[in-house]
Write an enzyme that holds these catalytic residues in place. Structure first.
Site, PDB file in Angstrom:
ATOM      1  N   CYS A  61      -4.869  12.689  13.677  1.00 30.46           N
ATOM      2  CA  CYS A  61      -4.821  11.277  13.348  1.00 30.46           C
ATOM      3  C   CYS A  61      -4.642  10.501  14.649  1.00 30.46           C
ATOM      4  O   CYS A  61      -4.039  11.010  15.595  1.00 30.46           O
ATOM      5  CB  CYS A  61      -3.660  11.057  12.401  1.00 30.46           C
ATOM      6  SG  CYS A  61      -3.154   9.371  12.169  1.00 30.46           S
ATOM      7  N   LYS A  67       0.837  -1.213   0.000  1.00 28.74           N
ATOM      8  CA  LYS A  67       0.000   0.000   0.000  1.00 28.74           C
ATOM      9  C   LYS A  67       0.868   1.258   0.000  1.00 28.74           C
ATOM     10  O   LYS A  67       0.624   2.192  -0.761  1.00 28.74           O
ATOM     11  CB  LYS A  67      -0.910  -0.009   1.231  1.00 28.74           C
ATOM     12  CG  LYS A  67      -1.548   1.337   1.534  1.00 28.74           C
ATOM     13  CD  LYS A  67      -2.278   1.360   2.862  1.00 28.74           C
ATOM     14  CE  LYS A  67      -1.441   1.573   4.077  1.00 28.74           C
ATOM     15  NZ  LYS A  67      -1.218   2.953   4.539  1.00 28.74           N
ATOM     16  N   ASN A  68       1.873   1.297   0.871  1.00 23.87           N
ATOM     17  CA  ASN A  68       2.652   2.527   1.025  1.00 23.87           C
ATOM     18  C   ASN A  68       3.625   2.780  -0.118  1.00 23.87           C
ATOM     19  O   ASN A  68       4.294   3.807  -0.159  1.00 23.87           O
ATOM     20  CB  ASN A  68       3.379   2.527   2.375  1.00 23.87           C
ATOM     21  CG  ASN A  68       2.402   2.737   3.514  1.00 23.87           C
ATOM     22  OD1 ASN A  68       1.239   3.076   3.286  1.00 23.87           O
ATOM     23  ND2 ASN A  68       2.864   2.525   4.732  1.00 23.87           N
ATOM     24  N   ARG A  70       1.238  14.198  13.120  1.00 26.07           N
ATOM     25  CA  ARG A  70       1.507  14.018  11.695  1.00 26.07           C
ATOM     26  C   ARG A  70       1.400  15.297  10.866  1.00 26.07           C
ATOM     27  O   ARG A  70       0.604  15.395   9.928  1.00 26.07           O
ATOM     28  CB  ARG A  70       0.612  12.914  11.126  1.00 26.07           C
ATOM     29  CG  ARG A  70       0.700  11.655  11.966  1.00 26.07           C
ATOM     30  CD  ARG A  70       0.100  10.472  11.308  1.00 26.07           C
ATOM     31  NE  ARG A  70       0.862   9.976  10.189  1.00 26.07           N
ATOM     32  CZ  ARG A  70       0.424   9.036   9.372  1.00 26.07           C
ATOM     33  NH1 ARG A  70      -0.756   8.519   9.537  1.00 26.07           N
ATOM     34  NH2 ARG A  70       1.169   8.633   8.385  1.00 26.07           N
ATOM     35  N   ASP A 118       5.089   0.418  11.879  1.00 28.43           N
ATOM     36  CA  ASP A 118       3.851  -0.184  11.369  1.00 28.43           C
ATOM     37  C   ASP A 118       3.685  -1.653  11.785  1.00 28.43           C
ATOM     38  O   ASP A 118       2.669  -2.270  11.466  1.00 28.43           O
ATOM     39  CB  ASP A 118       3.792  -0.071   9.839  1.00 28.43           C
ATOM     40  CG  ASP A 118       3.565   1.364   9.384  1.00 28.43           C
ATOM     41  OD1 ASP A 118       3.184   2.197  10.223  1.00 28.43           O
ATOM     42  OD2 ASP A 118       3.785   1.648   8.187  1.00 28.43           O
TER      43      ASP A 118
HETATM   44  N1  EPU Z   1       6.872  14.521  10.573  1.00 27.32           N
HETATM   45  C1  EPU Z   1       6.934  15.876  10.823  1.00 27.32           C
HETATM   46  N2  EPU Z   1       6.724  16.750   9.783  1.00 27.32           N
HETATM   47  C2  EPU Z   1       6.458  16.313   8.515  1.00 27.32           C
HETATM   48  C3  EPU Z   1       6.406  14.935   8.262  1.00 27.32           C
HETATM   49  C4  EPU Z   1       6.623  14.060   9.319  1.00 27.32           C
HETATM   50  O1  EPU Z   1       7.162  16.302  11.949  1.00 27.32           O
HETATM   51  O2  EPU Z   1       6.284  17.158   7.622  1.00 27.32           O
HETATM   52  C5  EPU Z   1       7.085  13.577  11.681  1.00 27.32           C
HETATM   53  C6  EPU Z   1       5.840  12.709  11.924  1.00 27.32           C
HETATM   54  O3  EPU Z   1       4.935  13.365  12.772  1.00 27.32           O
HETATM   55  C7  EPU Z   1       6.442  11.472  12.537  1.00 27.32           C
HETATM   56  C8  EPU Z   1       7.791  11.345  11.840  1.00 27.32           C
HETATM   57  O4  EPU Z   1       8.068  12.645  11.289  1.00 27.32           O
HETATM   58  O5  EPU Z   1       6.628  11.661  13.912  1.00 27.32           O
HETATM   59  C9  EPU Z   1       7.865  10.341  10.728  1.00 27.32           C
HETATM   60  O6  EPU Z   1       6.745  10.468   9.884  1.00 27.32           O
HETATM   61  P1  EPU Z   1       6.776  10.150   8.328  1.00 27.32           P
HETATM   62  O7  EPU Z   1       6.639  11.420   7.580  1.00 27.32           O
HETATM   63  O8  EPU Z   1       7.932   9.273   8.007  1.00 27.32           O
HETATM   64  O9  EPU Z   1       5.437   9.321   8.184  1.00 27.32           O
HETATM   65  P2  EPU Z   1       4.507   9.365   6.891  1.00 27.32           P
HETATM   66  O10 EPU Z   1       5.332   9.547   5.709  1.00 27.32           O
HETATM   67  O11 EPU Z   1       3.368  10.285   7.144  1.00 27.32           O
HETATM   68  C10 EPU Z   1       4.641   6.822   6.337  1.00 27.32           C
HETATM   69  C11 EPU Z   1       3.675   5.689   6.215  1.00 27.32           C
HETATM   70  C12 EPU Z   1       3.148   5.319   7.588  1.00 27.32           C
HETATM   71  C13 EPU Z   1       4.336   4.924   8.460  1.00 27.32           C
HETATM   72  C14 EPU Z   1       5.354   6.061   8.506  1.00 27.32           C
HETATM   73  C15 EPU Z   1       6.613   5.710   9.258  1.00 27.32           C
HETATM   74  C16 EPU Z   1       2.763   6.035   4.016  1.00 27.32           C
HETATM   75  C17 EPU Z   1       1.608   6.398   3.180  1.00 27.32           C
HETATM   76  N3  EPU Z   1       2.592   6.095   5.331  1.00 27.32           N
HETATM   77  O12 EPU Z   1       3.913   7.899   6.913  1.00 27.32           O
HETATM   78  O13 EPU Z   1       2.289   4.210   7.416  1.00 27.32           O
HETATM   79  O14 EPU Z   1       3.910   4.638   9.757  1.00 27.32           O
HETATM   80  O15 EPU Z   1       5.741   6.430   7.165  1.00 27.32           O
HETATM   81  O16 EPU Z   1       7.230   4.594   8.708  1.00 27.32           O
HETATM   82  O17 EPU Z   1       3.812   5.693   3.506  1.00 27.32           O
HETATM   83  C18 EPU Z   1       0.481   2.783   7.917  1.00 27.32           C
HETATM   84  O18 EPU Z   1       0.653   2.228   6.822  1.00 27.32           O
HETATM   85  O19 EPU Z   1      -0.276   2.307   8.808  1.00 27.32           O
HETATM   86  C19 EPU Z   1       1.182   4.026   8.205  1.00 27.32           C
HETATM   87  C20 EPU Z   1       0.785   4.856   9.178  1.00 27.32           C
END
Ligand code: EPU
Length: 426
Positions: free
Chosen positions: A116, A22-23, A121, A305
């Site tokens: 969320c 999915k991701n 996030r 995850d």
């Molecule tokens: N963060 C910030 N600012 C940003 C972006 C992220 O502070 O602009 C922080 C987040 O709050 C978090 C950390 O950085 O504390 C890491 O977040 P990341 O951006 O890596 O998460 P994401 O890209 O929003 C993806 C997956 C998630 C998975 C995370 C971590 C996708 C679509 N989603 O989220 O998947 O948990 O990376 O590996 O790729 C799931 O599939 O259940 C899921 C939540």
């Protein structure tokens, strides 16, 4: 509303197949907005988040043809470079269209994702990195509005903290920027590598995906391509944990062992026998699992995850385990529901201390987010008696027909509607 009804106590035996990630499919679909040419995708999982992303592409003006796990996207013209609130509110990953839209059309209007269940996030890092490529960005009325009428310019970007979708968003913008972009402190997740693989097939010039420094030489145009999404390492990990917990003998077909290495090391320490097969991994665990600590980290560390699912296993393990969550600040909602099934878990800030119990007992529980739902399903598979899991729509966001897959390897699990359950219960 639908629920899952599970009768615990059956070992999982046989072969279970892993769907596409999915991701990975989410950013890959967003990347299709970068070209006029058709992009043909295979192994796209039919889960709710993917349908939401397909709706976003259609809204923007792309044509999306779905035939099972094969999807063809043709974004001949992107008339509405927008992601409206009604679609974004159901899926945070909608911010993935920000980079591609501004790169392709010079503007983008994307609703800001709200709160969320697993943490704040924010998308500040996505925004800051696009600004470094020259986009002007305003945030008002709940929307992020980006504009770059003269196109984006390559730049050196250092992420303050590692972000998976932030890295993907920037990568998708940088491929059409003028000149070189260097992404420092980039996420190294296999999903980032997969998006880079598709972009390269489309004509992008990218080096270093999968390491923490990615170099991109911008090109003026991309073309259509064909790509097969990688197998879902989180789904695979969920099944591996299920096989070990239920003392079964399960072959997880199609998973890439390297992608789940942080988990398999822990499962082996906990007493499971995990071996490579021709096309995946086989897990067996005849005795009670031992308690083993984990700390979640960015890839290649232990995936956040899989934290909830692993915690479910530890609730029945022999001994006390410390589970530390470092990625999200509020990702322990499942602990309270697991406690309703007899688990002994103490939460202390970002750490959960789990004292393994000899037995869990079936109960009515509520799923709070996608991976929390999966952990409740796993706990239910080993609990004594019946468990009824409410709000399974969370599960459907990321797992493809999970109850059908589990049934085929011996689990007693079925989907019931609330109405149906009420009728049967009286
Ligand atoms: N963060 C910030 N600012 C940003 C972006 C992220 O502070 O602009 C922080 C987040 O709050 C978090 C950390 O950085 O504390 C890491 O977040 P990341 O951006 O890596 O998460 P994401 O890209 O929003 C993806 C997956 C998630 C998975 C995370 C971590 C996708 C679509 N989603 O989220 O998947 O948990 O990376 O590996 O790729 C799931 O599939 O259940 C899921 C939540």
């Amino acid at each position: 509303m639908e629920k899952l009804r599970v009768q615990g106590g059956r070992p999982l035996e046989g072969e279970i197949a892993v769907s596409g990630a999915k991701n990975s499919a989410l950013p890959v679909l967003a990347a299709c907005l970068l070209t006029k040419g058709p992009v043909k995708l295979n192994r796209v999982p039919r889960v709710r988040d993917i349908r939401t992303m397909e709706k976003l592409l259609t809204y923007a003006g792309a044509r999306v043809d779905v035939n099972g796990s094969h999807v063809v996207v043709e974004a001949g013209a992107v008339e509405k470079p927008e992601a409206p609130y009604d679609l974004v509110k159901t899926m945070r990953a909608s911010s993935l269209v920000l980079g591609p839209l501004v790169a392709r059309t010079g503007r983008a209007r994307v609703s800001m994702p709200g709160g969320c269940a697993i943490g704040a996030r924010p998308i500040n890092l996505h925004v800051a990195s696009l600004e470094q490529l020259g986009a002007s960005i305003r945030q008002e009325h709940g929307y992020v509005e980006a504009s770059a009428p003269n196109g984006l310019k390559g730049a050196y970007v250092h992420f303050d903290r590692i972000t998976v979708t932030g890295t993907e968003d920037l990568l998708m913008a940088a491929v059409l920027a003028d000149g070189e972009t260097v992404i420092h402190n980039a996420a190294r997740e296999p999903e980032v590598v997969d998006v880079a693989a598709l972009l390269s097939k489309m004509g992008a010039r990218i080096e270093g995906a999968g390491t923490s420094t990615i170099h991109v030489q911008g090109v003026s145009e991309l073309h259509g391509a064909q790509h097969t999404i990688i197998p879902d390492r989180i789904e695979a990990g969920t099944f591996l944990i299920a096989g070990a917990m239920t003392h079964g003998d399960l072959v997880v077909q199609g998973c890439i062992p390297e992608h789940v290495a942080a988990l398999t090391v822990k499962l082996r320490q906990a007493g499971a026998d995990v071996t490579e097969t021709e096309n995946g991994l086989r897990v067996r665990c005849p005795g009670r699992m031992r308690a083993v600590d984990i700390t979640t980290e960015e890839y290649p560390g232990f995936a956040t995850d899989l934290q909830a699912q692993y915690m479910a296993a530890m609730t029945k393990a022999d001994g006390i385990s410390f589970i530390t969550e470092t990625i999200f600040e509020n990702r322990f909602m499942h602990a309270l529901e697991l406690a309703r099934m007899g688990a002994n878990i103490r939460l202390e800030g970002r750490q959960a201390i789990v004292a393994g119990m000899p037995e869990l007992s079936g109960a009515q529980v509520i799923a709070s987010d996608l991976r929390a739902s999966a952990s409740l399903v796993l706990a239910a598979l080993v609990a004594k008696g019946e468990t009824l899991i409410d709000r399974v729509y969370h599960l459907d966001r990321g797992y493809e027909r999970i109850e059908a897959k589990l049934q085929r390897v011996g689990a007693q699990v079925e989907r019931v509607s609330s109405h149906e359950y009420a009728t049967q219960a009286t």
